[in-house]
Design an enzyme around this catalytic site. Structure first.
Site: not given
Length: 405
Positions: A204, A335
Site C-alpha cells: 500500500k 480483486h
C-alpha cells in the site's frame, strides 16, 4: 459410474443422487431439477489485527477489524447444493443479508440452470433500490451459489465448465503490505510470502507524506530484486497532479502496475494517466455494476481491470465484463475473493493475475495450493469449497427459506 468419480463429488450430494443424475445423462435424457431451499447466513470474520490503507490515514475510514460475509447455500429437489458468498468491509453486511432474505423466496421452484433469468428476476424483485451496489451484492451470493451448483451438476470444476485457458494463475499477495504495518513487518511478510511460493508482492501507498511511500517502495524493491513482480496500491488517495508526479517517481521501480491512483469513478483521469505513464494502471475493484466497468473499458482507463464478482452482482455480470475486457485486449486482476476469482481468471483469455489473501482461509474446509508463483485451480467440483465449522461458529444470524410465501 465408477466409485472414483463419486468420491470426487461434493460431500453434500449423495452417491444415489449422482447415480440417477448421470444415468439419465448417459441415456441422453435431460436431468431436470428445481430449487427446494435457500439458507442465508450472516458471518463476521475477525481480523487478527486492525489494518489501515490510505483511506484510514487520511481520515476517510476507520481501521478494518472484521469482514461481514453473506453466504447462500442453495439446495435442489435432486439433492444438489451450491454455495456462494458476498462480503462487505465495514458497513453494509447486515443490509446485504436483509435484502437477500427479502428476495430469496423468489428462488423456490426455479430451475437452477436458468441463472441469467433468475438474476434478472431477483434484480426486478428489488428494482426500486437499483441495479448496483448493496442490492446486487445481495444477489451476488445467490448467483455465485447457482454457478457452483451448475458446475457440480455438470461434474466439473467451475473453471472447466466456463472453459479454462489454464490450470493455474499467477498470484500476488496484498495482505502483508498495509500502511498500518511498519516497514520491518512488511519486509518480513514479503519474505514469508515469497517463501510460500507467491508470484508477486503488492504494498500500500498513499501516505500524506509521499517521501515515506517512496522509501517503503524502495525498501521492498531492494528486497525482491529488480525483476520480481511488484505492485503498489494508492486506494484512491491522489488527485490528478499528484498521481502524475508519483507515477513518474515510481517508474524507476519497474512496477507491474499502480493501483487506484485516483478516485474509482474518475475514468477520464485514469485514462490520462494510462497514456501519460510507462507503468500500467489498474483499477475497478470499487465499481459495483456492469455499466460502470463498461465505462472504464470504453474510455481505455486501465491496463489491468480489477472487477470483483461479489461487488458487481455475481458471476453472471462478471462474465460480461470479462467478454468486454477480452474484446478490448485488457489484462485482468480480479480483486479479493480468490476462491471465486481463481476459476474466473483461469477462464480469461489474456494471462491474468489473482489476488491472495489468507484472511478467508478459516471460513473453508479446503485450502488453495500455491506453487512456483501460481495458484492452482482445484480439481474439485464447482468452486471447490465448503463452509467450515469455524464459519458456522462466526455466524451472527441465518434464515432458511423453503417457500415463496
Amino acid at each position: 459410474m465408477t466409485s472414483t468419480f463419486i468420491e470426487r463429488t461434493s460431500a453434500t450430494v449423495s452417491s444415489e443422487t449422482n447415480e440417477r443424475h448421470f444415468a439419465a445423462l448417459a441415456r441422453g435424457e435431460a436431468s431436470t431439477d428445481s430449487i427446494s431451499s435457500v439458507k442465508l447466513s450472516l458471518v463476521s470474520l475477525p481480523l487478527a489485527a486492525p489494518i489501515s490503507d490510505a483511506k484510514v490515514l487520511t481520515g476517510r475510514q476507520k481501521p478494518l477489524t472484521e469482514i461481514a460475509f453473506l453466504f447462500a447455500e442453495i439446495r435442489t429437489e435432486g439433492g444438489f447444493e451450491g454455495v456462494g458468498y458476498s462480503y462487505s468491509k465495514r458497513a453494509g453486511g447486515p443490509g446485504q443479508y436483509v435484502h437477500a432474505k427479502e428476495i430469496a423466496p423468489e428462488l423456490i421452484g426455479e430451475d437452477p440452470n436458468d441463472i441469467s433469468r433468475i438474476w434478472n428476476k431477483l434484480v426486478w424483485a428489488g428494482a426500486s433500490v437499483g441495479r448496483s451496489g448493496l442490492s446486487t451484492q445481495a444477489i451476488a451470493a445467490i448467483d455465485i451459489a447457482l454457478w457452483d451448483l451448475k458446475a457440480k451438476r455438470a461434474g466439473l470444476p467451475l473453471a472447466k465448465l466456463l472453459g479454462a485457458h489454464r490450470d493455474s494463475v499467477q498470484c500476488y499477495n496484498t495482505s502483508g503490505g498495509y500502511l498500518s504495518m511498519s516497514i520491518e513487518q512488511v519486509v518480513e511478510n514479503t519474505r514469508a510470502s515469497v517463501e510460500r511460493g507467491i508470484g508477486g508482492i503488492k504494498i500500500k501507498v498513499g501516505q500524506p507524506d509521499t517521501d515515506i511511500d517512496l522509501e517503503r517502495v524502495a525498501k521492498i524493491r531492494e528486497q525482491l530484486g529488480a525483476k520480481f513482480p511488484m505492485m503498489v496500491d494508492a486506494n484512491q488517495q491522489w488527485n490528478r497532479s499528484t498521481a502524475v508526479r508519483m507515477g513518474r517517481a515510481l517508474e524507476e521501480f519497474n512496477l507491474t502496475w499502480i493501483e487506484e491512483p485516483l478516485d474509482a469513478y474518475d475514468s477520464e483521469g485514469h485514462a490520462d494517466l494510462a497514456r501519460e505513464l510507462a507503468t500500467p494502471i489498474a483499477t475497478g475493484e470499487m465499481l459495483t455494476s456492469l455499466a460502470e466497468h463498461a465505462e472504464l473499458i470504453n474510455a481505455r482507463s486501465v491496463d489491468f481491470m480489477q472487477p470483483d464478482a461479489p461487488r458487481v452482482g455475481g458471476i453472471t455480470p462478471f462474465l460480461k465484463i470479462m467478454a468486454m475486457g477480452e474484446a478490448a485486449k485488457i489484462r485482468m486482476a480480479p480483486h479479493f475473493a480468490m476462491e471465486i476469482h481463481l476459476h474466473l481468471a483461469a477462464a480469461y483469455e489474456i494471462d491474468p493475475w489473482v489476488e491472495h489473501f489468507e484472511w478467508l482461509e478459516p471460513l473453508f474446509n479446503e485450502k488453495l495450493e500455491i506453487r512456483d508463483g501460481r495458484m492452482i485451480v482445484p480439481n474439485r467440483l464447482g468452486l471447490g469449497f465448503s463452509l467450515s465449522d469455524q464459519a458456522r461458529a462466526w455466524t451472527l444470524d441465518s434464515a432458511q427459506i423453503t417457500s415463496r410465501s
